[in-house]
Scaffold this active site. Structure first.
Site, PDB file in Angstrom:
ATOM      1  N   LYS A 212       1.566  -6.378   4.563  1.00 58.83           N
ATOM      2  CA  LYS A 212       0.787  -5.172   4.270  1.00 58.83           C
ATOM      3  C   LYS A 212      -0.682  -5.483   3.984  1.00 58.83           C
ATOM      4  O   LYS A 212      -1.565  -4.730   4.392  1.00 58.83           O
ATOM      5  CB  LYS A 212       1.401  -4.403   3.101  1.00 58.83           C
ATOM      6  CG  LYS A 212       1.249  -5.059   1.743  1.00 58.83           C
ATOM      7  CD  LYS A 212       1.859  -4.210   0.652  1.00 58.83           C
ATOM      8  CE  LYS A 212       1.784  -4.904  -0.689  1.00 58.83           C
ATOM      9  NZ  LYS A 212       0.409  -5.079  -1.186  1.00 58.83           N
ATOM     10  N   THR A 213      -0.955  -6.590   3.285  1.00 61.04           N
ATOM     11  CA  THR A 213      -2.351  -6.915   2.983  1.00 61.04           C
ATOM     12  C   THR A 213      -3.128  -7.161   4.260  1.00 61.04           C
ATOM     13  O   THR A 213      -4.286  -6.760   4.398  1.00 61.04           O
ATOM     14  CB  THR A 213      -2.431  -8.151   2.058  1.00 61.04           C
ATOM     15  OG1 THR A 213      -1.653  -7.908   0.881  1.00 61.04           O
ATOM     16  CG2 THR A 213      -3.866  -8.435   1.654  1.00 61.04           C
TER      17      THR A 213
ATOM     18  N   ASP B   7      -3.543   0.737  -1.786  1.00 60.47           N
ATOM     19  CA  ASP B   7      -2.440  -0.223  -1.766  1.00 60.47           C
ATOM     20  C   ASP B   7      -1.438   0.130  -2.866  1.00 60.47           C
ATOM     21  O   ASP B   7      -1.789   0.759  -3.860  1.00 60.47           O
ATOM     22  CB  ASP B   7      -3.011  -1.626  -1.991  1.00 60.47           C
ATOM     23  CG  ASP B   7      -1.995  -2.726  -1.729  1.00 60.47           C
ATOM     24  OD1 ASP B   7      -0.963  -2.448  -1.086  1.00 60.47           O
ATOM     25  OD2 ASP B   7      -2.237  -3.874  -2.157  1.00 60.47           O
TER      26      ASP B   7
ATOM     27  N   ARG C  69      11.644 -12.141  -3.588  1.00 61.91           N
ATOM     28  CA  ARG C  69      10.623 -13.154  -3.909  1.00 61.91           C
ATOM     29  C   ARG C  69      10.977 -14.486  -3.257  1.00 61.91           C
ATOM     30  O   ARG C  69      10.122 -15.356  -3.113  1.00 61.91           O
ATOM     31  CB  ARG C  69      10.526 -13.396  -5.433  1.00 61.91           C
ATOM     32  CG  ARG C  69      10.105 -12.221  -6.311  1.00 61.91           C
ATOM     33  CD  ARG C  69       8.920 -11.464  -5.806  1.00 61.91           C
ATOM     34  NE  ARG C  69       9.333 -10.357  -4.958  1.00 61.91           N
ATOM     35  CZ  ARG C  69       8.546  -9.719  -4.111  1.00 61.91           C
ATOM     36  NH1 ARG C  69       7.302 -10.087  -3.961  1.00 61.91           N
ATOM     37  NH2 ARG C  69       8.999  -8.714  -3.384  1.00 61.91           N
TER      38      ARG C  69
END
Length: 699
Positions: free
Chosen positions: A51-52, A234, A638
């Site tokens: 996404k970043t 975001d 994670r």
């Protein structure tokens, strides 16, 4: 639409030509999310789906190819670290001349910028102060008139949630259903009045006041809508009602907006975030384009399958399923432990063994848990094996109340225009200056648009305060003036008396009688611990002053830099990471140990706060389970290569051993029988570690 009129500012094409192509290595969904500009867009970005990269590439696309001027583009996120990372990545794909004036910041940083510019419109002086959380708590404590920290925190939390929901004091009183809520609402009214008189705002006001301004002031609204012509947000699932409203008001009827979020990672309801904000986008923006990012670039498929299975038990706002082409991966270990000591010892040994076996670094391993109290026993086990570690989200030394108390005096000596430092210093310890006196002082200073310290000496204040009120104020300020003279603050040079920073520090702490204050307000052990922290601070300051030949003023400026920058986010020391699940969001590790996965811990259900109404109680319980399930999903995702889940058959509560049950989420992972196993059958963690160490010695 903005596409046509924005092309007037198209950046130099030659600068763009030297940069890497925007589409390089992107999948079709990412590419669509970057290039879609025909209206509002919601990018549903699953964990590890890039996404970043989508946000930064979209910013570059707006600047490089669509002619947007950088000063008309803003990207908002929730942490300074995320904002810095985003800015760095945009700088790598957009020419320097094109990004000048670009806003990439947290919501709160944008709020500060808006309030500084619009201070007059919201009734503040341009140099208004922003209160730290514990300074705000001090005001609440004064208003509640109790030393019960639990009650003070509960009232402060209620006020924060009301502000985040854009609920004003009048409405809070109407909505209150219990006597405690009505009491909190009354404190809310007085608290707001106190902040106003101090010409101060708290953290929540940084969003609330700009939102209220844009709602009520058409000129201000048009001004900011003209300035921000494209907005990217975001972590949209973490927005509260106030942030959602601010986004609506900033984007206006053009609605040139890209929101990036993941309903499966909404884990902050307890601080006012509402998952419904994602669903509201579909109704508030009827022409919303929804784009799903489902390809995961982080984790092995087995890990993603377990995550999909768990989150599949929640009702879905938007249906999506993560997948990866990185391979199946190792079996997921689900290991029951006898008790918490065995769990901690076993996890520490497994980490040590895996580091030998995999030739990994300590930083490749993370221990994740639901609650902070679980950390202590793991810290002990890691120390016993000499494994270096760091605890994420722990309290910074400079965040401790006693350190902040002493630092308030030093900040005020260095800069007597520091209003929050003035308020904290004059009230800790108490010196005969009450809340009503400070409110009168704050109101007068606001009218005169001067700092609180300067207002104390004005003759106009004498008309508003009795001599018995004014006396302690001026006595305090004269004391600060004397300390300033001794420290050389007035001239910005060395102390005229020739005194060292050490001598001035000792005299300061002795003069304010801080040790006596601690013993008057805390039990003996608490006072001793806090006083030792003060002695540690003074010792460090003195050593620093002596070693680096610093004056007291140099020291204060040095500490201000430390507390602002804290630890460099670029540092990546070789340490095992320990973290709560909440604090782990946005991070990733090759090898994850998800510990304490038991009913009562994860999910942690808290108290039933809907007593007397079974329907509401059931609804509240189900909502909590769903949020805890999302927390489990965050924990699982994670992990990049291996995931080990542990739970204890019993835990100590006081002196008793309480039987425990595995979390319902373990069953929901849908693991195959051969996955739910210890990865080293027949060997204990210690035996495995000993065997590996002996092999290394032979080698």
């Amino acid at each position: 639409m903005d596409r046509a009129d924005s092309r007037l500012n198209k950046p130099d094409g030659r600068a763009s030509a030297a940069l890497p192509p925007l589409d390089a290595g992107m999948n079709p969904a990412q590419r669509e999310a970057v290039r879609y500009l025909d209206g509002p867009c919601l990018v549903l970005a699953g964990a590890g789906s890039g996404k970043t990269r989508v946000i930064t590439q979209k910013i570059a696309y707006l600047l490089r190819d669509c002619g947007y001027s950088a000063r008309n583009v803003a990207a908002l996120t929730f942490t300074n670290k995320a904002a810095r990372e985003m800015a760095e990545r945009v700088g790598a794909v957009a020419p320097p001349n094109a990004i000048k004036g670009l806003t990439i910041s947290t919501f709160h940083s944008l709020g500060v910028k808006m309030l500084r510019e619009e201070a007059k419109q919201v009734g503040l002086k341009p140099q208004f102060s922003i209160l730290a959380a514990d300074d705000a708590m001090g005001i609440v404590q004064e208003l509640v008139a109790t030393t019960d920290k639990g009650l003070i925190r509960a009232v402060q939390t209620a006020i924060s949630l009301w502000k985040n929901a854009l609920v004003e004091p009048d409405q809070a009183e109407r909505l209150a259903t219990t006597e405690s809520e009505r009491d909190a609402a009354r404190v809310y009214r007085s608290y707001n009045a106190t902040l106003r008189s101090y010409q101060s705002v708290d953290f929540d006001d940084l969003i609330r006041l700009p939102a209220r301004l844009l709602e009520s002031d058409a000129e201000a609204r048009e001004r900011w809508q003209s300035r921000i012509r494209y907005l990217l947000v975001d972590e949209y699932q973490d927005t509260n009602a106030c942030q959602y409203r601010l986004v609506q008001l900033l984007t206006g009827p053009r609605a040139m907006l890209t929101a990036v979020g993941d309903d499966d990672q909404a884990i902050y309801a307890w601080r006012g975030a509402t998952i419904e904000n994602l669903a509201k986008l579909t109704t508030d923006y009827p022409n919303l384009r929804v784009i799903k990012l489902e390809q995961n670039y982080r984790s092995m498929q087995r890990i993603l399958a377990a995550a999909n299975n768990v989150i599949g038990h929640n009702p879905k706002l938007f249906d999506k399923k993560l997948w990866s082409d990185l391979g199946v991966g190792d079996p997921i270990g689900v290991i029951p432990m006898d008790d918490e000591e065995a769990e901690a010892e076993s996890v520490a040994m497994r980490i040590s063994a895996a580091r030998f076996e995999l030739k990994a670094d300590w930083r490749d391993f993370a221990i994740l848990y639901r609650s902070n109290h679980q950390a202590r026993i793991f810290e002990q086990a890691l120390r016993n094996l000499k494994i270096p570690y760091m605890v994420s989200g722990g309290q910074s030394f400079f965040d401790k109340a006693e350190v902040r108390d002493i630092m308030a005096y030093l900040r005020l000596i260095a800069n007597d225009e520091d209003d929050p430092a003035f308020i904290r210093a004059i009230t800790t310890p108490k010196r005969g200056v009450g809340q009503s006196t400070l409110e009168v002082l704050g109101t007068y200073a606001g009218e005169r648009e001067i700092p609180l310290f300067a207002a104390v000496f004005e003759t106009g204040l004498e008309q508003r305060l009795q001599p018995r009120q004014l006396g302690p104020l001026r006595e305090f300020c004269e004391f600060i003036n004397r300390m300033q003279w001794r420290a050389g603050a007035a001239k910005g040079d060395a102390a005229p008396s020739g005194e060292t920073a050490s001598e001035i520090l000792d005299d300061l702490v002795r003069a304010i009688q801080y040790e006596r204050y601690l013993y008057d307000h805390f039990d003996e052990r608490g006072a001793q611990n806090r006083w030792q922290t003060v002695l540690d601070l003074l010792g460090w300051l003195k050593r620093k002053a002596e070693e680096d030949k610093m004056s007291l003023m140099d020291l204060v400026q040095h500490i201000a830099l430390i507390t602002m920058l804290e630890k460099s986010d670029d540092e990546d020391p070789d340490l095992v990471r320990m973290s709560t699940l909440h604090a782990s969001k946005g991070l990733e590790y090759p090898h994850v140990f998800l510990v304490g996965t038991e009913e009562g811990l994860l999910p942690h259900l808290g108290k039933d706060d809907e007593e007397g109404d079974p329907a509401k109680a059931a609804e509240s319980l189900e909502a909590r389970v769903q949020e805890e399930r999302r927390l489990m999903y965050v924990g699982i995702t994670r992990a990049r290569r291996t995931l080990t889940v542990t739970w204890c058959k019993k835990r100590k509560r006081g002196r008793e051993d309480i039987a425990r049950e595995p979390s319902r989420f373990i069953k929901e992972m849908g693991l195959e029988t051969d996955e739910v196993a210890d990865a080293t059958p027949g060997l204990s963690a210690k035996e495995r570690l000993d065997r590996l160490k002996s092999l290394l010695k032979k080698g």
